[in-house]
Design a protein around this motif. Sequence first.
Motif, PDB file in Angstrom:
ATOM      1  N   SER A 106       0.593  -1.346   0.114  1.00  0.00           N
ATOM      2  CA  SER A 106       0.105   0.218   0.002  1.00  0.00           C
ATOM      3  C   SER A 106       0.730   1.399  -0.178  1.00  0.00           C
ATOM      4  O   SER A 106       0.906   2.307  -0.557  1.00  0.00           O
ATOM      5  CB  SER A 106      -0.811  -0.065   1.165  1.00  0.00           C
ATOM      6  N   THR A 107       1.901   0.968   0.441  1.00  0.00           N
ATOM      7  CA  THR A 107       3.344   2.412   0.865  1.00  0.00           C
ATOM      8  C   THR A 107       3.655   2.598  -0.561  1.00  0.00           C
ATOM      9  O   THR A 107       3.000   4.389  -1.167  1.00  0.00           O
ATOM     10  CB  THR A 107       4.267   2.227   1.397  1.00  0.00           C
ATOM     11  N   VAL A 108       3.562   1.614  -1.365  1.00  0.00           N
ATOM     12  CA  VAL A 108       4.062   1.613  -2.848  1.00  0.00           C
ATOM     13  C   VAL A 108       2.435   2.263  -3.500  1.00  0.00           C
ATOM     14  O   VAL A 108       2.858   2.858  -4.625  1.00  0.00           O
ATOM     15  CB  VAL A 108       4.773  -0.095  -3.550  1.00  0.00           C
ATOM     16  N   GLN A 109       1.697   1.889  -3.324  1.00  0.00           N
ATOM     17  CA  GLN A 109       0.801   2.255  -3.674  1.00  0.00           C
ATOM     18  C   GLN A 109       0.472   3.762  -4.175  1.00  0.00           C
ATOM     19  O   GLN A 109       0.224   4.672  -4.691  1.00  0.00           O
ATOM     20  CB  GLN A 109      -0.420   1.419  -3.818  1.00  0.00           C
ATOM     21  N   GLN A 110       0.672   3.833  -2.559  1.00  0.00           N
ATOM     22  CA  GLN A 110      -0.223   5.370  -1.965  1.00  0.00           C
ATOM     23  C   GLN A 110       1.304   6.960  -1.874  1.00  0.00           C
ATOM     24  O   GLN A 110       0.673   7.760  -2.034  1.00  0.00           O
ATOM     25  CB  GLN A 110      -0.893   5.045  -0.684  1.00  0.00           C
ATOM     26  N   GLN A 111       2.222   5.922  -1.244  1.00  0.00           N
ATOM     27  CA  GLN A 111       2.996   7.306  -1.039  1.00  0.00           C
ATOM     28  C   GLN A 111       4.478   6.725  -1.899  1.00  0.00           C
ATOM     29  O   GLN A 111       5.518   6.399  -0.630  1.00  0.00           O
ATOM     30  CB  GLN A 111       3.528   7.488   0.507  1.00  0.00           C
ATOM     31  N   PRO A 112       4.718   6.278  -3.073  1.00  0.00           N
ATOM     32  CA  PRO A 112       6.283   5.763  -3.120  1.00  0.00           C
ATOM     33  C   PRO A 112       7.155   6.550  -2.868  1.00  0.00           C
ATOM     34  O   PRO A 112       8.243   5.397  -2.172  1.00  0.00           O
ATOM     35  CB  PRO A 112       5.768   5.946  -4.953  1.00  0.00           C
ATOM     36  N   SER A 113       7.521   6.795  -2.363  1.00  0.00           N
ATOM     37  CA  SER A 113       8.466   8.528  -1.569  1.00  0.00           C
ATOM     38  C   SER A 113       8.851   7.845  -0.671  1.00  0.00           C
ATOM     39  O   SER A 113       9.867   8.191  -0.165  1.00  0.00           O
ATOM     40  CB  SER A 113       8.018  10.021  -1.622  1.00  0.00           C
ATOM     41  N   ALA A 114       7.460   7.067   0.069  1.00  0.00           N
ATOM     42  CA  ALA A 114       8.287   6.471   1.229  1.00  0.00           C
ATOM     43  C   ALA A 114       8.486   4.855   1.559  1.00  0.00           C
ATOM     44  O   ALA A 114       9.194   4.398   2.486  1.00  0.00           O
ATOM     45  CB  ALA A 114       7.020   6.279   2.274  1.00  0.00           C
ATOM     46  N   ALA A 115       8.412   4.847  -0.131  1.00  0.00           N
ATOM     47  CA  ALA A 115       8.904   2.649  -0.016  1.00  0.00           C
ATOM     48  C   ALA A 115      10.122   3.244  -0.740  1.00  0.00           C
ATOM     49  O   ALA A 115      10.893   2.919  -1.083  1.00  0.00           O
ATOM     50  CB  ALA A 115       8.145   2.804  -1.738  1.00  0.00           C
ATOM     51  N   VAL A 116      10.511   1.724   0.979  1.00  0.00           N
ATOM     52  CA  VAL A 116      13.095   0.508   0.483  1.00  0.00           C
ATOM     53  C   VAL A 116      11.762  -0.692   0.806  1.00  0.00           C
ATOM     54  O   VAL A 116      11.779  -1.180   1.790  1.00  0.00           O
ATOM     55  CB  VAL A 116      12.761   1.838   1.723  1.00  0.00           C
ATOM     56  N   PHE A 117      12.255  -1.358  -0.597  1.00  0.00           N
ATOM     57  CA  PHE A 117      12.498  -2.604   0.102  1.00  0.00           C
ATOM     58  C   PHE A 117      13.070  -3.223   0.282  1.00  0.00           C
ATOM     59  O   PHE A 117      14.272  -2.607   0.384  1.00  0.00           O
ATOM     60  CB  PHE A 117      12.287  -3.149  -1.644  1.00  0.00           C
ATOM     61  N   PRO A 118      12.772  -4.014   1.340  1.00  0.00           N
ATOM     62  CA  PRO A 118      13.824  -4.954   2.180  1.00  0.00           C
ATOM     63  C   PRO A 118      14.743  -5.382   1.534  1.00  0.00           C
ATOM     64  O   PRO A 118      15.257  -6.173   0.399  1.00  0.00           O
ATOM     65  CB  PRO A 118      13.038  -5.982   3.136  1.00  0.00           C
ATOM     66  N   ASN A 119      16.662  -4.730   2.236  1.00  0.00           N
ATOM     67  CA  ASN A 119      17.464  -5.459   1.338  1.00  0.00           C
ATOM     68  C   ASN A 119      17.455  -4.756  -0.112  1.00  0.00           C
ATOM     69  O   ASN A 119      18.187  -5.425  -0.435  1.00  0.00           O
ATOM     70  CB  ASN A 119      17.444  -6.535   1.866  1.00  0.00           C
ATOM     71  N   GLY A 120      16.294  -3.495  -0.513  1.00  0.00           N
ATOM     72  CA  GLY A 120      16.860  -3.289  -1.657  1.00  0.00           C
ATOM     73  C   GLY A 120      16.595  -1.828  -2.326  1.00  0.00           C
ATOM     74  O   GLY A 120      18.230  -1.090  -1.169  1.00  0.00           O
ATOM     75  N   GLU A 121      16.315  -1.119  -2.657  1.00  0.00           N
ATOM     76  CA  GLU A 121      16.598  -0.019  -2.976  1.00  0.00           C
ATOM     77  C   GLU A 121      15.182   0.500  -2.990  1.00  0.00           C
ATOM     78  O   GLU A 121      14.014   0.261  -2.673  1.00  0.00           O
ATOM     79  CB  GLU A 121      16.729  -0.019  -4.417  1.00  0.00           C
ATOM     80  N   SER A 122      15.340   1.770  -2.695  1.00  0.00           N
ATOM     81  CA  SER A 122      13.958   2.902  -2.099  1.00  0.00           C
ATOM     82  C   SER A 122      13.567   3.427  -3.934  1.00  0.00           C
ATOM     83  O   SER A 122      14.103   3.747  -4.962  1.00  0.00           O
ATOM     84  CB  SER A 122      15.017   3.728  -1.403  1.00  0.00           C
ATOM     85  N   LEU A 123      12.450   3.405  -3.905  1.00  0.00           N
ATOM     86  CA  LEU A 123      12.082   4.049  -4.879  1.00  0.00           C
ATOM     87  C   LEU A 123      12.037   5.779  -5.574  1.00  0.00           C
ATOM     88  O   LEU A 123      12.091   6.187  -6.250  1.00  0.00           O
ATOM     89  CB  LEU A 123      10.788   3.979  -5.198  1.00  0.00           C
TER      90      LEU A 123
END
Length: 233
Positions: A106-123
């Motif tokens: 839901s963060t990826v959909q609604q607030q991508p700027s706050a999304a950080v993938f676990p052990n990965g990259e932020s959008l």
Amino acid sequence: MATVILVRHGRSSANTSGVLAGRSGGVRLDNTGTAQAERAATRLAAVPLAAVISSPLERCRQTARRIAAAQPGGPDVRTERGIVECDYGDWTGRQIKDLAKEKLWSTVQQQPSAAVFPNGESLTSMMARSVAAVRRLDAEITAEHGENAVWVAVSHGDIIKSVLADALGMHLDLFQRLHVDPASLSIVRYTSTRPFVLGTNTHDGDLGWLAPARKKRSRRRTDAVVGGGAGPE
């Protein structure tokens, strides 16, 4: 400045199996994706391309090779790490239907700027490096081939959406409003004042109007024409 045509790779085996491929190896175009890439190459054959640049991942290189093969002389395909797929970290290789149940979805959909993938990259990081790469490449191609040059960047859905959002002056939190299908073409013309978005998610139509004028040197406007202008000849 030059004009970039952003091409998403054709449909892949991961797309049809509902898996988030990310940067996984061994993900190739399926039969439909191959046909989509050929169709994109046929459309682009009408435009002399100054460069064909691809994400290093195989599905993009497969698409880019077909585009280059349809050009006179078959230019070499260059790879660029700056436009590689987002690093989805622990999400890589998982089923989309399962990821949709995660809180992060839901963060990826609604607030991508706050999304950080676990052990990965932020959008946010993904957008910053992909936009920087495309703008840098565009400046380099302009310096080498002139402001009427047209080039292709073959990349991934979220990368292309990020570049389009930047060109449209959209905040990252709005980039999910954009849609980029497999093997679709989107067009951005950079100028000294602002980018102009000439097309998004296109699947068909003549692109000959993008070809530089050969008989006379054209001078492109860097300002928006009041009233819309006369359009391409």
